[in-house]
Design a protein around this motif. Sequence first.
Motif, mmCIF file in Angstrom:
data_model
loop_
_atom_site.group_PDB
_atom_site.id
_atom_site.type_symbol
_atom_site.label_atom_id
_atom_site.label_comp_id
_atom_site.label_asym_id
_atom_site.label_seq_id
_atom_site.Cartn_x
_atom_site.Cartn_y
_atom_site.Cartn_z
ATOM 1 N N LYS A 1 0.824 -1.206 0.000
ATOM 2 C CA LYS A 1 0.000 0.000 0.000
ATOM 3 C C LYS A 1 0.860 1.259 0.000
ATOM 4 O O LYS A 1 0.535 2.264 -0.649
ATOM 5 N N SER A 2 1.964 1.215 0.717
ATOM 6 C CA SER A 2 2.848 2.380 0.801
ATOM 7 C C SER A 2 3.570 2.622 -0.520
ATOM 8 O O SER A 2 3.734 3.769 -0.941
ATOM 9 N N PHE A 3 3.995 1.545 -1.177
ATOM 10 C CA PHE A 3 4.658 1.696 -2.476
ATOM 11 C C PHE A 3 3.722 2.396 -3.455
ATOM 12 O O PHE A 3 4.111 3.369 -4.124
ATOM 13 N N PHE A 4 2.503 1.932 -3.532
ATOM 14 C CA PHE A 4 1.573 2.533 -4.490
ATOM 15 C C PHE A 4 1.100 3.912 -4.037
ATOM 16 O O PHE A 4 0.751 4.751 -4.876
ATOM 17 N N GLY A 5 1.124 4.169 -2.729
ATOM 18 C CA GLY A 5 0.859 5.519 -2.271
ATOM 19 C C GLY A 5 1.888 6.493 -2.827
ATOM 20 O O GLY A 5 1.558 7.585 -3.298
ATOM 21 N N GLY A 6 3.162 6.084 -2.786
ATOM 22 C CA GLY A 6 4.222 6.907 -3.372
ATOM 23 C C GLY A 6 4.090 7.045 -4.868
ATOM 24 O O GLY A 6 4.349 8.117 -5.436
ATOM 25 N N VAL A 7 3.681 5.980 -5.534
ATOM 26 C CA VAL A 7 3.472 6.029 -6.991
ATOM 27 C C VAL A 7 2.379 7.032 -7.341
ATOM 28 O O VAL A 7 2.550 7.893 -8.217
ATOM 29 N N PHE A 8 1.252 6.952 -6.650
ATOM 30 C CA PHE A 8 0.112 7.808 -6.994
ATOM 31 C C PHE A 8 0.420 9.287 -6.745
ATOM 32 O O PHE A 8 0.076 10.148 -7.558
ATOM 33 N N ILE A 9 1.058 9.600 -5.618
ATOM 34 C CA ILE A 9 1.425 10.989 -5.348
ATOM 35 C C ILE A 9 2.365 11.507 -6.434
ATOM 36 O O ILE A 9 2.243 12.643 -6.903
ATOM 37 N N SER A 10 3.295 10.673 -6.850
ATOM 38 C CA SER A 10 4.257 11.085 -7.860
ATOM 39 C C SER A 10 3.627 11.248 -9.240
ATOM 40 O O SER A 10 4.081 12.083 -10.035
#
Length: 264
Positions: free
Chosen positions: A34-43
């Motif tokens: 979840k954290s990896f994709f959180g970083g992806v989406f913000i970016s």
Amino acid sequence: MASVNGFSPQGIADLTTKAGIAKTRLTWGKLAVKSFFGGVFISLGGLVNLIVLAGSPGLRESNPALAKLIAAFVFPMGFVLVTLTNMELCTSSLFVLPFTTLQRKTSVKATAKNLFVSYIGNVCGALFVAGVMAWWSNVLDTDTMTSYAVTQAEARVNVAWSVNFLRGIGCNFFVALAFFMSLGAVEYVSKICTIWVPIWAFVIAGYQHSIANYFMIPIGMFYGTNFGVGKFIYQSIIPVTLGNLVGGVVLGVLPFCRNRGAMR
């Protein structure tokens, strides 16, 4: 129980507590993904914002305020994706988890675990977008665009330490507002609006988001900034992250906890 228009501040505070408890119950694996994709989406929000600004040199020259207003409008897409897909974002957790910990609903150890893993996962996601989805994919495909990627990265780093610290505080105050208000909305359109406006505002103001900066600054470094990794860490990562923490706790947790009567 929500009314047609949403929850009351008291009801939102209760929902925030439940959200914090749920975060600490995630397994290591789920939290990491979840954290990896959180970083992806913000970016991804940062990438679209960068493309708009980098591709509008004339507008940036003639009317920089309008250029910033338009480009900042697309940035909240990342926060909307994180919220509606239920991913993890460390800066939101810097508000939610201290909120529940001060109520003794979650432990300091569980809070520290979530913040550490979500931060590292977010960083990995942001660097993935910077390296794979932007630089290697040659999304910034003109000299004008790559030049602006360098310029904006240098503007984020080549400022006083205290300035980035204060900009980090301002950013996470808006992030806390967006998270808090979005929990009070009962359907998607309202949730999107309550997220969009505060996030749009902090980007226009030039406040700094620690996770987004792991995309916005490395993408400029790939094209040749006048600073290296050491200065990036000292002048941006450290002050902005600490500022985000202070903004989430002091300007977010303390006033909103009063809604729940938790600060006794």
